[in-house]
Design a protein around this motif. Structure first.
Motif, PDB file in Angstrom:
ATOM      1  N   LYS A  23       0.831  -1.207   0.000  1.00  0.00           N
ATOM      2  CA  LYS A  23       0.000   0.000   0.000  1.00  0.00           C
ATOM      3  C   LYS A  23       0.861   1.251   0.000  1.00  0.00           C
ATOM      4  CE  LYS A  23      -3.265   2.597   2.874  1.00  0.00           C
ATOM      5  NZ  LYS A  23      -3.883   2.693   4.215  1.00  0.00           N
ATOM      6  N   GLU A  24       1.893   1.258   0.841  1.00  0.00           N
ATOM      7  CA  GLU A  24       2.735   2.455   0.983  1.00  0.00           C
ATOM      8  C   GLU A  24       3.475   2.790  -0.308  1.00  0.00           C
ATOM      9  OE1 GLU A  24       3.421   1.711   5.768  1.00  0.00           O
ATOM     10  OE2 GLU A  24       4.957   1.094   4.308  1.00  0.00           O
ATOM     11  N   TYR A  25       3.788   1.755  -1.122  1.00  0.00           N
ATOM     12  CA  TYR A  25       4.490   1.999  -2.388  1.00  0.00           C
ATOM     13  C   TYR A  25       3.544   1.911  -3.589  1.00  0.00           C
ATOM     14  CZ  TYR A  25       8.740   1.935   0.351  1.00  0.00           C
ATOM     15  OH  TYR A  25       9.708   2.239   1.279  1.00  0.00           O
ATOM     16  N   GLN A  26       2.230   1.860  -3.305  1.00  0.00           N
ATOM     17  CA  GLN A  26       1.191   1.879  -4.337  1.00  0.00           C
ATOM     18  C   GLN A  26       1.418   0.802  -5.391  1.00  0.00           C
ATOM     19  OE1 GLN A  26       1.390   6.043  -5.584  1.00  0.00           O
ATOM     20  NE2 GLN A  26      -0.224   6.572  -4.139  1.00  0.00           N
ATOM     21  N   LEU A  27       1.615  -0.417  -4.928  1.00  0.00           N
ATOM     22  CA  LEU A  27       1.846  -1.544  -5.823  1.00  0.00           C
ATOM     23  C   LEU A  27       0.538  -2.284  -6.057  1.00  0.00           C
ATOM     24  CD1 LEU A  27       5.186  -2.843  -4.254  1.00  0.00           C
ATOM     25  CD2 LEU A  27       4.881  -1.244  -6.148  1.00  0.00           C
ATOM     26  N   PRO A  28       0.089  -2.402  -7.296  1.00  0.00           N
ATOM     27  CA  PRO A  28      -1.218  -2.997  -7.588  1.00  0.00           C
ATOM     28  C   PRO A  28      -1.192  -4.530  -7.587  1.00  0.00           C
ATOM     29  CG  PRO A  28      -0.191  -2.275  -9.616  1.00  0.00           C
ATOM     30  CD  PRO A  28       0.743  -1.871  -8.508  1.00  0.00           C
ATOM     31  N   ILE A  29      -0.924  -5.095  -6.427  1.00  0.00           N
ATOM     32  CA  ILE A  29      -0.833  -6.551  -6.283  1.00  0.00           C
ATOM     33  C   ILE A  29      -2.159  -7.093  -5.762  1.00  0.00           C
ATOM     34  CG2 ILE A  29       0.343  -8.430  -5.079  1.00  0.00           C
ATOM     35  CD1 ILE A  29       2.752  -6.479  -4.775  1.00  0.00           C
ATOM     36  N   LEU A  30      -2.610  -8.190  -6.344  1.00  0.00           N
ATOM     37  CA  LEU A  30      -3.796  -8.887  -5.834  1.00  0.00           C
ATOM     38  C   LEU A  30      -3.330  -9.998  -4.906  1.00  0.00           C
ATOM     39  CD1 LEU A  30      -6.800  -9.468  -5.738  1.00  0.00           C
ATOM     40  CD2 LEU A  30      -6.564 -10.784  -7.858  1.00  0.00           C
ATOM     41  N   PHE A  31      -3.614  -9.836  -3.610  1.00  0.00           N
ATOM     42  CA  PHE A  31      -3.278 -10.855  -2.615  1.00  0.00           C
ATOM     43  C   PHE A  31      -4.507 -11.740  -2.400  1.00  0.00           C
ATOM     44  CE2 PHE A  31      -0.425  -7.330  -1.643  1.00  0.00           C
ATOM     45  CZ  PHE A  31       0.785  -7.955  -1.400  1.00  0.00           C
ATOM     46  N   VAL A  32      -4.416 -12.987  -2.796  1.00  0.00           N
ATOM     47  CA  VAL A  32      -5.501 -13.943  -2.599  1.00  0.00           C
ATOM     48  C   VAL A  32      -5.115 -14.846  -1.431  1.00  0.00           C
ATOM     49  CG1 VAL A  32      -6.854 -15.796  -3.633  1.00  0.00           C
ATOM     50  CG2 VAL A  32      -6.112 -13.856  -5.036  1.00  0.00           C
ATOM     51  N   VAL A  33      -5.866 -14.741  -0.334  1.00  0.00           N
ATOM     52  CA  VAL A  33      -5.537 -15.462   0.889  1.00  0.00           C
ATOM     53  C   VAL A  33      -6.543 -16.592   1.086  1.00  0.00           C
ATOM     54  CG1 VAL A  33      -5.060 -15.290   3.353  1.00  0.00           C
ATOM     55  CG2 VAL A  33      -4.704 -13.291   1.876  1.00  0.00           C
ATOM     56  N   ILE A  34      -6.077 -17.842   0.967  1.00  0.00           N
ATOM     57  CA  ILE A  34      -6.934 -19.000   1.193  1.00  0.00           C
ATOM     58  C   ILE A  34      -7.030 -19.227   2.705  1.00  0.00           C
ATOM     59  CG2 ILE A  34      -7.332 -21.427   0.656  1.00  0.00           C
ATOM     60  CD1 ILE A  34      -7.253 -19.657  -1.830  1.00  0.00           C
ATOM     61  N   ASN A  35      -8.207 -19.028   3.257  1.00  0.00           N
ATOM     62  CA  ASN A  35      -8.401 -19.118   4.710  1.00  0.00           C
ATOM     63  C   ASN A  35      -9.200 -20.368   5.051  1.00  0.00           C
ATOM     64  OD1 ASN A  35      -8.758 -18.747   7.422  1.00  0.00           O
ATOM     65  ND2 ASN A  35      -9.632 -16.694   7.278  1.00  0.00           N
ATOM     66  N   ASN A  36      -8.492 -21.394   5.536  1.00  0.00           N
ATOM     67  CA  ASN A  36      -9.174 -22.613   5.994  1.00  0.00           C
ATOM     68  C   ASN A  36      -9.067 -22.780   7.514  1.00  0.00           C
ATOM     69  OD1 ASN A  36      -6.517 -23.393   6.316  1.00  0.00           O
ATOM     70  ND2 ASN A  36      -6.523 -24.878   4.645  1.00  0.00           N
ATOM     71  N   ALA A  37      -8.619 -21.722   8.181  1.00  0.00           N
ATOM     72  CA  ALA A  37      -8.549 -21.678   9.650  1.00  0.00           C
ATOM     73  C   ALA A  37      -7.716 -22.809  10.239  1.00  0.00           C
ATOM     74  CB  ALA A  37      -9.967 -21.683  10.248  1.00  0.00           C
ATOM     75  N   ARG A  38      -6.660 -23.161   9.519  1.00  0.00           N
ATOM     76  CA  ARG A  38      -5.741 -24.177  10.059  1.00  0.00           C
ATOM     77  C   ARG A  38      -4.430 -24.127   9.293  1.00  0.00           C
ATOM     78  NH1 ARG A  38      -9.129 -28.757   7.386  1.00  0.00           N
ATOM     79  NH2 ARG A  38     -10.000 -29.020   9.474  1.00  0.00           N
TER      80      ARG A  38
ATOM     81  N   GLY B 151      -5.251   0.219  -8.878  1.00  0.00           N
ATOM     82  CA  GLY B 151      -4.161   1.158  -8.637  1.00  0.00           C
ATOM     83  C   GLY B 151      -3.403   0.941  -7.351  1.00  0.00           C
ATOM     84  N   GLY B 152      -3.764  -0.063  -6.589  1.00  0.00           N
ATOM     85  CA  GLY B 152      -3.080  -0.383  -5.338  1.00  0.00           C
ATOM     86  C   GLY B 152      -3.380  -1.816  -4.966  1.00  0.00           C
ATOM     87  N   PRO B 153      -2.858  -2.273  -3.829  1.00  0.00           N
ATOM     88  CA  PRO B 153      -3.069  -3.670  -3.442  1.00  0.00           C
ATOM     89  C   PRO B 153      -4.516  -3.937  -3.032  1.00  0.00           C
ATOM     90  CG  PRO B 153      -1.981  -2.482  -1.681  1.00  0.00           C
ATOM     91  CD  PRO B 153      -2.033  -1.549  -2.854  1.00  0.00           C
ATOM     92  N   VAL B 154      -4.957  -5.145  -3.298  1.00  0.00           N
ATOM     93  CA  VAL B 154      -6.283  -5.613  -2.896  1.00  0.00           C
ATOM     94  C   VAL B 154      -6.113  -6.960  -2.201  1.00  0.00           C
ATOM     95  CG1 VAL B 154      -8.597  -6.272  -3.671  1.00  0.00           C
ATOM     96  CG2 VAL B 154      -7.383  -4.430  -4.840  1.00  0.00           C
ATOM     97  N   VAL B 155      -6.753  -7.132  -1.063  1.00  0.00           N
ATOM     98  CA  VAL B 155      -6.707  -8.392  -0.327  1.00  0.00           C
ATOM     99  C   VAL B 155      -8.032  -9.108  -0.510  1.00  0.00           C
ATOM    100  CG1 VAL B 155      -6.475  -9.475   1.944  1.00  0.00           C
ATOM    101  CG2 VAL B 155      -5.080  -7.476   1.364  1.00  0.00           C
ATOM    102  N   VAL B 156      -7.983 -10.299  -1.079  1.00  0.00           N
ATOM    103  CA  VAL B 156      -9.173 -11.108  -1.309  1.00  0.00           C
ATOM    104  C   VAL B 156      -9.084 -12.347  -0.432  1.00  0.00           C
ATOM    105  CG1 VAL B 156     -10.458 -12.469  -2.993  1.00  0.00           C
ATOM    106  CG2 VAL B 156      -9.494 -10.258  -3.651  1.00  0.00           C
ATOM    107  N   GLU B 157      -9.981 -12.453   0.518  1.00  0.00           N
ATOM    108  CA  GLU B 157     -10.018 -13.605   1.420  1.00  0.00           C
ATOM    109  C   GLU B 157     -10.952 -14.663   0.844  1.00  0.00           C
ATOM    110  OE1 GLU B 157     -11.121 -14.696   6.078  1.00  0.00           O
ATOM    111  OE2 GLU B 157     -11.761 -12.775   5.224  1.00  0.00           O
TER     112      GLU B 157
END
Length: 553
Positions: free
Chosen positions: A451-466, A524-530
């Motif tokens: 975010k601080e360096y305005q990098l348009p990265i899509l972070f896809v976080v697989i959340n299986n709670a383990r 235009g910036g990072p996005v976090v997709v859970e």
């Protein structure tokens, strides 16, 4: 001029653009010098470990050596893991750690550490600099060592007073010429003859080193009509929608690749740019090499014959070796076009027959949907965990796309740091990091760095709670596991919200389609997709479990 500034200006002259790290007392002189060298841009991470992975991935993609810095003591030890990763991947990263003043060494200064021997086994050079007048030349020596022969990381520990000493106006050091690996032409000719003699009875296995020559390897495979498989790190070296593609071999192998390479339909196996370790070879599967001759091409001579008897070892720059092989094969002109056509048709039919119907919502279907929705020039950067096994098997990497994973050393959270270096290396390329909740809890705050360096990265976080890979590994190996491997589900989208980041929470396939992915990547910036999944299905990690079981009896 201060000694450290002379050294930094030397690195700038060599093409170094970024300084990855975290400022601290014993390296403050470095960051102060950057005020006078605006062409060198600092990338301040949230953890030194992540900064090392950023430097490594930037170097791997651009070919430009990176500079990664950390304080003495804990900052230095936090760089040990990414330095070991760079060593494993043969990346010319320059690691600099600070030190207490040289006049106070051994007297119990805060954060004092004798770092030189700690880095010695995972770098090509590790040295403590005690003469400020020699610092520029020692840094030049370290740089030259990193890029010469088989590349690799180097480390310098520099006391703060040595950095700050004024050494006057100095000319920048001059590097000697770098010697490139000399291609063994006789070995290439012998390999070419064996390839000709094999006709259509051959197969190709590509490692990460083959990526530098991927375009010519496609032409090479088409000339021969040989099926092509890739190791986990080699994924992306050959387009997986090509009719000659067998998919992945090794950890989380495509069944088609395993059946083909372990079968008896070929007499020659051509290996390009792989060290043939555990994860690349399905735990050193004997059937991979049984009854056939091996041709192994690599720029690192030490890899040839290390794991398997190699009948035709070829040492040299892979791109040049493939070009020479193509020249020799085209001169011969004995290509059997009908045989090649039959193989292409057969493999294409096999690929078409393997298509899956509609699937229920789970990790695998989420990965497949993301693969189908991603732009055709996407770089996928994988982290380490259960989700990676599904990604290796189910991400379809086409021509124009790229795939990265630091799997050999396998540090959890390496993808969260590494993807930042990748985006800096190719700022205009769509970049997707696939990670998991366990990795996110280790190094997830690097999304704030993005975010601080305005990098348009899509972070896809697989959340299986383990800790999914650990959980399933224990269940497969021991038929039981501790409850501690799982935890109450934490909202990762909620964490992203608190950081002021764009975010989404995904619970079905219709939320993970091309229009959503395109919109996230264009923000235009990072996005976090859970991505919320149960994670109860058994991941394709059987060969890894077999290796671990071997340690129990």
């Amino acid at each position: 001029m201060r000694a450290i500034e002379v050294g930094l200006r030397f690195l700038l002259q060599q093409g170094v653009k970024y300084v990855f790290g975290i400022p601290a007392g014993s390296i403050n002189a470095i960051y102060d010098a950057l005020m006078d060298i605006p062409e060198l841009k600092p990338i301040v991470a949230k953890h030194e470990n992540s900064s090392g992975y950023m430097a490594g991935s930037y170097t791997r993609i651009t070919g430009i050596p990176s500079l990664c810095v950390a304080s003495s003591g804990p900052g230095a030890t936090n760089l040990v893991t990414p330095a070991a990763n760079a060593w494993k991947q043969k990346l010319p990263v320059i690691f600099i750690t600070g030190s207490v003043p040289s006049t106070k060494l051994g007297k119990g200064g805060a954060q004092e550490l004798y770092a030189e021997p700690i880095f010695a086994s995972i770098t090509k050079m590790s040295r403590t600099v005690l003469d400020p007048h020699k610092l520029p030349e020692i840094l030049a020596e370290a740089y030259h060592t990193a890029i010469s022969g088989v590349p690799g990381p180097v480390h310098l520990a520099i006391p703060i007073d040595i950095q700050m000493t004024d050494i006057g106006d100095r000319e920048l050091p001059v590097l000697p010429a770098v010697q490139q690996p000399v291609m063994d032409l006789a070995a290439v000719e012998a390999a070419a003859q064996r390839i000709k003699d094999a006709g259509s009875r051959g197969a190709i296995l590509l490692g990460n080193g083959a990526k530098a020559a991927s375009d010519s390897i496609v032409q090479f495979a088409e000339t021969l009509g040989w099926g092509v498989a890739t190791t986990p790190r080699g994924k992306g070296a050959f387009p997986e929608n090509h009719p000659l593609s067998l998919g992945g071999y090794g950890l989380s192998a495509n069944p088609k690749a395993s059946d083909y390479l372990n079968g008896g339909n070929h007499e020659v196996l051509l290996i390009i740019g792989s060290s043939l370790g555990e994860l690349a070879t399905s735990n050193w599967e004997p059937r991979l090499v049984a009854g056939r001759e091996l041709i192994h091409i690599d720029y690192d001579h030490s890899e040839l014959g290390k794991c398997y008897e190699t009948h035709y070892p070829v040492h040299g720059e892979i791109k040049l070796v493939i070009a020479e092989l193509l020249d020799q094969l085209s001169e011969d002109g004995q290509e059997d076009e009908s045989a090649v056509s039959d193989i292409l048709t057969g493999l294409a039919e096999a690929a078409a027959g393997s298509e899956q119907g509609e699937e229920k919502w789970n990790t695998r279907s989420a990965i497949r949907s993301l693969s189908a929705a991603a732009p055709k020039d996407t770089r996928f950067f994988l982290d380490i965990g259960e989700f990676m096994t599904y990604s290796i098997q189910n991400l379809l990497i086409e021509s124009g796309q790229a795939f990265d994973i630091d799997i050999n050393f396998g540090g959890m959270g390496s993808g969260l740091g590494g993807v930042i270096g990748a985006q800096l290396a190719e700022p205009s390329r769509p970049t997707i990091c696939i990670t998991g909740d366990g990795c996110f809890f280790m190094h997830g705050l690097e999304v704030l760095t993005a975010k601080e360096y305005q990098l348009p990265i899509l972070f896809v976080v697989i959340n299986n709670a383990r800790l999914g890979m650990v959980y399933h590994g224990h269940m497969l190996q021991y038929k039981r596991c501790l409850d501690d491997f799982s935890q109450e589900r934490v909202s990762i989208a909620g964490i992203a919200r608190s950081l002021g980041l764009r975010h989404a929470e995904i619970t079905s396939l219709d939320q993970l389609q091309s229009e959503q992915v395109k919109e996230w990547l264009s923000s235009g910036g990072p996005v976090v997709v859970e991505v919320i999944v149960d994670g109860n299905e058994i991941p394709p990690m059987g060969e890894r479990v077999k290796f671990l079981q071997g340690a129990t009896y």
